[in-house]
Design a protein around this motif. Structure first.
Motif, PDB file in Angstrom:
ATOM      1  N   TYR A 214      -4.782   1.877   7.094  1.00 62.52           N
ATOM      2  CA  TYR A 214      -5.610   1.298   6.031  1.00 62.52           C
ATOM      3  C   TYR A 214      -4.851   0.129   5.406  1.00 62.52           C
ATOM      4  CZ  TYR A 214      -8.985   5.043   6.400  1.00 62.52           C
ATOM      5  OH  TYR A 214      -9.959   5.901   6.862  1.00 62.52           O
TER       6      TYR A 214
ATOM      7  N   THR B   5      -1.062   1.369   5.489  1.00 61.60           N
ATOM      8  CA  THR B   5      -0.591   2.737   5.300  1.00 61.60           C
ATOM      9  C   THR B   5      -1.389   3.638   6.245  1.00 61.60           C
ATOM     10  OG1 THR B   5      -0.121   4.484   3.666  1.00 61.60           O
ATOM     11  CG2 THR B   5      -2.153   3.221   3.348  1.00 61.60           C
ATOM     12  N   GLN B   6      -0.687   4.514   6.944  1.00 58.46           N
ATOM     13  CA  GLN B   6      -1.316   5.344   7.972  1.00 58.46           C
ATOM     14  C   GLN B   6      -1.988   6.564   7.341  1.00 58.46           C
ATOM     15  OE1 GLN B   6      -1.376   5.037  11.577  1.00 58.46           O
ATOM     16  NE2 GLN B   6      -2.841   6.733  11.336  1.00 58.46           N
ATOM     17  N   VAL B   7      -3.227   6.783   7.724  1.00 61.84           N
ATOM     18  CA  VAL B   7      -3.944   8.005   7.362  1.00 61.84           C
ATOM     19  C   VAL B   7      -4.282   8.736   8.653  1.00 61.84           C
ATOM     20  CG1 VAL B   7      -6.055   8.974   6.372  1.00 61.84           C
ATOM     21  CG2 VAL B   7      -4.900   7.056   5.232  1.00 61.84           C
TER      22      VAL B   7
ATOM     23  N   ARG C  17      -9.693  -0.897   7.558  1.00 66.04           N
ATOM     24  CA  ARG C  17      -8.947   0.066   8.359  1.00 66.04           C
ATOM     25  C   ARG C  17      -9.049  -0.301   9.829  1.00 66.04           C
ATOM     26  NH1 ARG C  17     -12.722   5.550   7.901  1.00 66.04           N
ATOM     27  NH2 ARG C  17     -14.473   4.770   9.153  1.00 66.04           N
TER      28      ARG C  17
ATOM     29  N   GLU D 137       0.836  -1.196   0.000  1.00 63.53           N
ATOM     30  CA  GLU D 137       0.000   0.000   0.000  1.00 63.53           C
ATOM     31  C   GLU D 137       0.876   1.253   0.000  1.00 63.53           C
ATOM     32  OE1 GLU D 137      -2.136  -2.738   3.120  1.00 63.53           O
ATOM     33  OE2 GLU D 137      -0.070  -2.202   2.573  1.00 63.53           O
TER      34      GLU D 137
ATOM     35  N   GLY E 219      -0.868   7.030   2.026  1.00 59.53           N
ATOM     36  CA  GLY E 219      -1.329   7.602   3.288  1.00 59.53           C
ATOM     37  C   GLY E 219      -0.558   8.852   3.645  1.00 59.53           C
TER      38      GLY E 219
ATOM     39  N   LEU F 291      -5.437   6.244  -1.875  1.00 64.60           N
ATOM     40  CA  LEU F 291      -4.558   5.155  -1.480  1.00 64.60           C
ATOM     41  C   LEU F 291      -4.404   4.186  -2.638  1.00 64.60           C
ATOM     42  CD1 LEU F 291      -5.998   4.402   2.077  1.00 64.60           C
ATOM     43  CD2 LEU F 291      -4.333   6.139   1.390  1.00 64.60           C
TER      44      LEU F 291
ATOM     45  N   THR G 247      -9.119   8.638  10.748  1.00 64.04           N
ATOM     46  CA  THR G 247      -7.744   8.334  11.138  1.00 64.04           C
ATOM     47  C   THR G 247      -7.607   6.856  11.486  1.00 64.04           C
ATOM     48  OG1 THR G 247      -7.293  10.568  11.929  1.00 64.04           O
ATOM     49  CG2 THR G 247      -5.949   8.795  12.846  1.00 64.04           C
TER      50      THR G 247
END
Length: 115
Positions: free
Chosen positions: A93, A109-111, A38, A6, A9, A20, A90
């Protein structure tokens, strides 16, 4: 064997958008479906979008009008467009792939959405 990666983010302000991406390395010709999940801190992982082998899509009501899942078969890539981001989006994902005899997850991947 399939490997999912991924990207996309990041930190965005509320109201913004992100796309993404999930690249699948390996043969996914016989995929059943792909999806995005997520997981927010302290919460269970939840499904946010699914795309089936025929291209049909499904979303939970909570994200239906803001999230769009798509796929580029030629690039073995799946996307998640997220609009009107909210702080409650937040999370990490994760990309998910269901094959006939295996399932695969990406590393996430961080959002992060700031208010």
């Amino acid at each position: 064997q399939v490997h999912l990666v991924e990207s996309g983010g990041g930190l965005v302000q509320a109201g913004g958008s992100l796309m993404l991406s999930c690249v699948a390395y390996g043969n996914i010709f016989s995929m059943i479906h792909m999806a995005w999940h997520r997981q927010a801190p302290g919460k269970q992982r939840e499904l946010v979008a699914t795309i089936n082998s025929d291209g049909s899509t499904n979303y939970p009501d909570s994200v239906k009008r803001r999230f769009t899942i798509s796929r580029n078969n030629a690039k073995n890539t799946m996307y998640l467009q997220i609009n009107s981001l909210k702080p409650e989006d937040t999370a990490v994902y994760y990309c998910y792939l269901m094959m006939p005899f295996n399932i695969y997850w990406g590393q996430g991947t961080q959002v992060t959405v700031s208010s």
